[in-house]
Design an enzyme around this catalytic site. Structure first.
Site: not given
Ligand code: NAP
Length: 268
Positions: A26, A72, A151, A164, A166, A168
């Site tokens: 990702g 994916d 998270s 979500y 659960a 994490k």
């Molecule tokens: P984001 O901007 O939505 O980016 C998500 C990334 O995951 C993208 O690169 C996406 O790829 C990839 N992805 C999503 N579904 C996928 C799938 N089915 N197969 C392959 N790749 C997939 O989210 P983010 O905020 O950067 O989140 C990154 C991580 O941090 C996640 O695990 C999230 O739970 C965690 N997190 C985020 C926050 C926050 O506040 N942002 C807080 C706590 C934890 P594509 O470009 O191909 O869609």
């Protein structure tokens, strides 16, 4: 040697990642992209991953020494293909960052069966399948490091977000369990638990709750940015963290300590 050069070589030796290879799932946008850029800046050869190869390829082209893969992670067959592709390179994998994640916010009574299934596939099953499948490459590294992006909701409940939170919490326990299983082989497993970071995943929620409300909840008085997560990944992957395993670095501006303030009236 000047003291300046001495400091520089200490930092390079302790936190530098030159010569290592890192797969960051990702990493086409958001936190994963920031982690990939930070690891590349520290010298790692980064494998950029996303669902669409063209996007991963254009991100990889923007970095030095990067390459691209696509899969994916909601589809176990594609996860298996990704494993085969990485193993085909026949090279050590030093750093695996399980960052890709999905968040399908829904109260339990409105949650679709597939919401839970998809969340667990991407946030839990895929990271575990990648660890398991990529072990042969991780074992070829002299100091492999696995970093799971969980998270603050691994420990703090998230209203209307059971699937979500659960997923994490399960990833957090998997981090600790893998740490004790793989520690004797010198493979370290740690987690990063971000708080509210401005990315696509939570743009809508931040907008709905309001920036000023978020600021009120967060002791450091603002939502974070993805670039504030990257340095922690460099640290966990580096020699500087060589005695750390099974640990979680919480990066949330102090947010988790205030999350208990949800009021029922906010959700009725
Ligand atoms: P984001 O901007 O939505 O980016 C998500 C990334 O995951 C993208 O690169 C996406 O790829 C990839 N992805 C999503 N579904 C996928 C799938 N089915 N197969 C392959 N790749 C997939 O989210 P983010 O905020 O950067 O989140 C990154 C991580 O941090 C996640 O695990 C999230 O739970 C965690 N997190 C985020 C926050 C926050 O506040 N942002 C807080 C706590 C934890 P594509 O470009 O191909 O869609």
């Amino acid at each position: 040697m000047t003291s300046h050069q001495g400091e520089h070589s200490y930092l390079a030796k302790t936190f530098g990642l030159r010569g290592t290879t890192a797969l960051v799932t990702g990493s086409t946008r958001g936190i994963g992209l920031a982690i990939a850029r930070a690891l590349a800046s520290a010298g790692a050869n980064v494998i950029v991953h996303g669902r669409r190869f063209s996007e991963a390829e254009s991100v990889a082209a923007s970095m030095s020494r990067a390459t691209a893969v696509a899969a994916d992670l909601a589809d176990p067959l594609e996860v298996a293909r990704l494993v085969d592709r990485v193993l085909d390179w026949d090279a050590p994998l030093d750093i695996l960052v399980n960052n890709a994640g999905v968040e399908i916010g829904a109260r339990v009574e409105t949650m679709e069966p597939n919401d839970l299934h998809r969340t667990l596939e991407v946030n839990l099953a895929a990271p575990l399948a990648l660890v398991r499948g990529l072990l042969p490459a991780l074992r070829r590294s002299p100091a492999a490091s696995i970093i799971n992006v969980s998270s603050i909701h691994e420990t703090v409940p998230s209203w209307g977000n059971t699937a979500y939170a659960a997923s994490k919490a399960a990833l957090a326990m998997a981090t600790k369990t893998l740490a004790i299983e793989l520690g004797p082989e010198g493979i370290r497993v740690n987690a990063i638990a971000p708080g509210a970071i401005a990315t696509d995943i939570n743009a809508l929620v931040i907008k709905e709750i309001g920036d000023e409300n978020f600021r009120d909840w967060i002791p450091l008085r603002r939502v974070g940015v993805p670039e504030e997560i990257g340095p922690a990944a460099v640290f966990l992957a580096s020699t500087g963290a060589r005695y750390m395993t099974g640990a979680t670095l919480v990066i949330d501006g102090g947010y988790a300590h205030h999350l208990v303030r949800y009021r029922h009236s906010d959700h009725s």
